[in-house]
Design a protein around this motif. Structure first.
Motif: not given
Length: 352
Positions: A130-141, A147-148
């Motif tokens: 996630w491009p802005l700030g802290k985020h515990d989610r991540l996407v893989s393709i 996938f999330v």
């Protein structure tokens, strides 16, 4: 306009390479991570930093990576964490790594593997933070799925929150996460660009007949993105009107491989290609003072889209581009022979 060899060169990468990333979370330095792609040697990740004098690129850390690196992204909220997508023979994988805290005090520090993303059955193409700030989610393709993940780096766990397949007849090859909407990802799929809602894992929009190699959202204007396409150069799109591009740029003499908006001056776009060049473009899409929600189509064009400069300091294809978010007037590029060049765009800012 052809640029001369004015850039700062870092020649420390011993092997072929494709991946370079800005270390966005480092507030003190202009720094980048670059990863190598050697078939036979043990690969490396280099932490490269602009010297305090601004006259040279120095290696602040050299870390061994066991496999060929095909995608590398720096964590946007922790400068010591990054992700790689890698292959080794027929195997493929993706991991989140942490640079050891005392990396400057040991000769060959080992990266700590925080998390391995092991749910992929297809070849993984990229990881998106996630491009802005802290985020515990991540996407893989990977080639067949989105996938999330929920990532807990402190406990070294990765859990799949949701997954969706594009079907056997289609192949995914990359994507970009919308900085204006944490629920939207643009995924490159065969001859189209598809926008996915991560809450429902459904396709909500698409640009058809676009053979896209790379895509990047405009950081300042909602709904606007740029694509690098196989044979037609670059297109700038308003996703509210996806049938016809807002603007076209000629791209490169050969394949246009990578494209990136400047993080601050969003009318400036970088592209890299297999013609051994990096191009700096001015794209007059609307006015910076306009609300991002206003239609940009009716905005007067202050200046025609144009090629501002072509950087030709390379002897091989250029696959990697990275603007510095700390110092947005500079960018680093990486050619396949492992040559990193840092350039300044300050002479061209009057074009805005």
């Amino acid at each position: 306009m052809q640029g001369g060899s004015t850039g700062i060169v870092y020649g420390g990468l011993k092997y072929q390479a494709r991946c370079i990333a800005d270390v966005r979370a480092d507030p003190e330095h202009t720094s980048f991570l670059a990863g190598t792609l050697s078939l036979k040697e043990e690969n490396e990740v280099h932490l490269i930093r602009l010297s305090p004098s601004g006259t040279e690129l120095v290696c602040e850390g050299l870390f061994y990576h066991p496999t060929e690196i095909w995608d590398l992204k720096s964590c946007p909220f922790n400068p010591r964490i990054f992700s790689t997508v890698f292959t080794s023979g027929e195997t493929h994988g993706a991991s989140i790594w942490e640079i050891p805290e005392l990396y400057g005090q040991t000769n060959a520090p080992q990266l700590e593997q925080l998390v391995s993303l092991d749910e992929h059955a297809f070849k993984i193409k990229c990881i998106l933070w996630w491009p802005l700030g802290k985020h515990d989610r991540l996407v893989s393709i990977d080639e067949g799925n989105l996938f999330v993940w929920n990532i807990d780096s402190s406990n070294k766990t990765a859990k799949v929150i949701s997954q969706e397949s594009v079907g056997m007849l289609h192949t995914l090859s990359g994507g970009s996460w919308d900085p204006h909407d944490q629920n939207t990802v643009a995924a490159i799929c065969d001859s189209s660009l598809q926008c996915w809602d991560l809450r429902t894992m459904k396709k909500v929009n698409s640009i058809e007949q676009a053979h896209v190699r790379d895509v990047d959202y405009n950081p300042k204007k909602q709904h606007i993105l740029v694509t690098a396409e196989d044979e037609t150069g670059m297109h700038i799109w308003d996703l509210r009107m996806p049938k016809v591009p807002l603007s076209e740029l000629p791209g490169h003499a050969h394949w246009t491989w990578a494209v990136q908006h400047n993080p601050e001056y969003d009318q400036l776009i970088l592209s890299a290609g297999t013609d051994s060049a990096v191009n700096l473009w001015f794209a007059s899409i609307g006015d910076r003072k306009n609300s991002t929600r206003e239609s940009l189509v009716d905005s007067p064009r202050r200046q025609a889209d144009q090629l501002i400069n072509s950087y030709s300091d390379y002897e091989d294809s250029v696959y990697g581009l990275a603007w510095s978010s700390r110092e947005p007037t500079v960018f680093a590029s990486l050619s396949y022979d492992g040559r990193v060049v840092l350039e300044s765009i300050k002479p061209y800012l009057q074009k805005l």
